[in-house]
Scaffold this motif. Sequence first.
Motif, short mmCIF file in Angstrom:
data_model
loop_
_atom_site.label_atom_id
_atom_site.label_comp_id
_atom_site.label_asym_id
_atom_site.label_seq_id
_atom_site.Cartn_x
_atom_site.Cartn_y
_atom_site.Cartn_z
N PRO A 143 2.93 3.90 -4.73
CA PRO A 143 2.26 3.74 -6.00
C PRO A 143 3.27 3.58 -7.10
N LYS A 173 -4.88 5.59 -0.50
CA LYS A 173 -5.12 4.37 -1.27
C LYS A 173 -6.15 3.45 -0.61
N LEU A 195 0.80 -1.21 0.00
CA LEU A 195 0.00 0.00 0.00
C LEU A 195 0.84 1.26 0.00
N GLU A 241 -0.17 9.40 1.42
CA GLU A 241 -0.32 8.69 0.16
C GLU A 241 -0.85 7.27 0.40
#
Length: 385
Positions: free
Chosen positions: A59, A287, A56, A283
Amino acid sequence: MGNGASSSNGGCCGGGAVSSGHGDPQGHLVESSLTNSTPDLHTSTNHGKLPDIAELTRPDASAAMDFCSSPRSSVSSGARGDTDDSDNYTLASAATTMSSSINLDKFSIIDSTLREGEQFATAYFDTAQKLEIARALDEFGVDYIELTSPAASPQSRADCEAICKMGLKAKILCHIRCNMDDARIAVQTGVDGVNVCIGTSSKLMEHSHGKDMAFIKAKAQEVIEYVKSKDIEIRFSGEDSFRSEFSDILQLYSLVDRLGVDRVGIADTVGGATPLEVFDKVEALRKVVSCDIETHFHNDTGCANANAFVALEAGATHIDTTVLGIGERNGITSLGGLMACLMSTDRRFILNKYNLEKLGCLEQLVAKIVSVEIPFNNFVLQKLD
């Protein structure tokens, strides 16, 4: 400290210039090149991994890595005198891309001068002062005004009710503990929403409320379902979440997201987070939740404004601020400082959304009430032309 703010801004609310500081020695506004500057926020290719959530945390960051590597190497070669025009164009293009990476269409300010600011060493707001500050914040254009929990004292409750009756454009929130008694009192005051908070770090679970994560999940569900039944906004936040086991935070926030909260909050309660850590964690959170993300940064290491900026780049939508950054210890993200940062991202958007000409008056008002001088190095914004 003298009792009252410095008045070297040239008079409260006068003229069409905008300054969150003092400008030049003659009182003129300093014209900066903020609109073309972009902070180098991604200079490291080793952000590290968050525990047990490797899938996770990162990205497909090829574009960001290209920005880190290619333009940096172009700068290095430029120092040797062998940079061509294509290298300069690549650098300019990358900088433009980075500076527009914040989605300001979903951005909101939650000003906490009347909650977090009350924890400042010399802040003793009476009812009249709270009403005056709330009105000034509303005239500036903040999206939300956060108040102290109405469960804290009868006076806090009365003040909360009075502000709710002012008819302000800003939404009124109150900050409450994650328990049903606080939630019921908050709903009765007429607020537009509640900011629910409970300690999630191991230290707070042991020394604050003495409960485990299973208890937190059960209590969160009870409070969230009750508040949602009253048709007002709710944010759920783990206090000290930056020092919490982040895999636990992601699981907990995934749960409350499914329960229908409007926002989840991530708080750097002790002010020790770094910009790269903030980017990685926000970030990762982005997600796993579909709701909005609110952030709260203390300024113990001087990173609060930078942390707020990179949080927006990573996908946060709401930033907690106070006027002049006042708050517990040495405060949190400054309203004026955040405005200065965001002017470099989308000057037109910020000028259209917020009444920046009101900022000087607002800062002088709060500085006078809490008996501090406006710092000589306070943030300076651009002219309104």
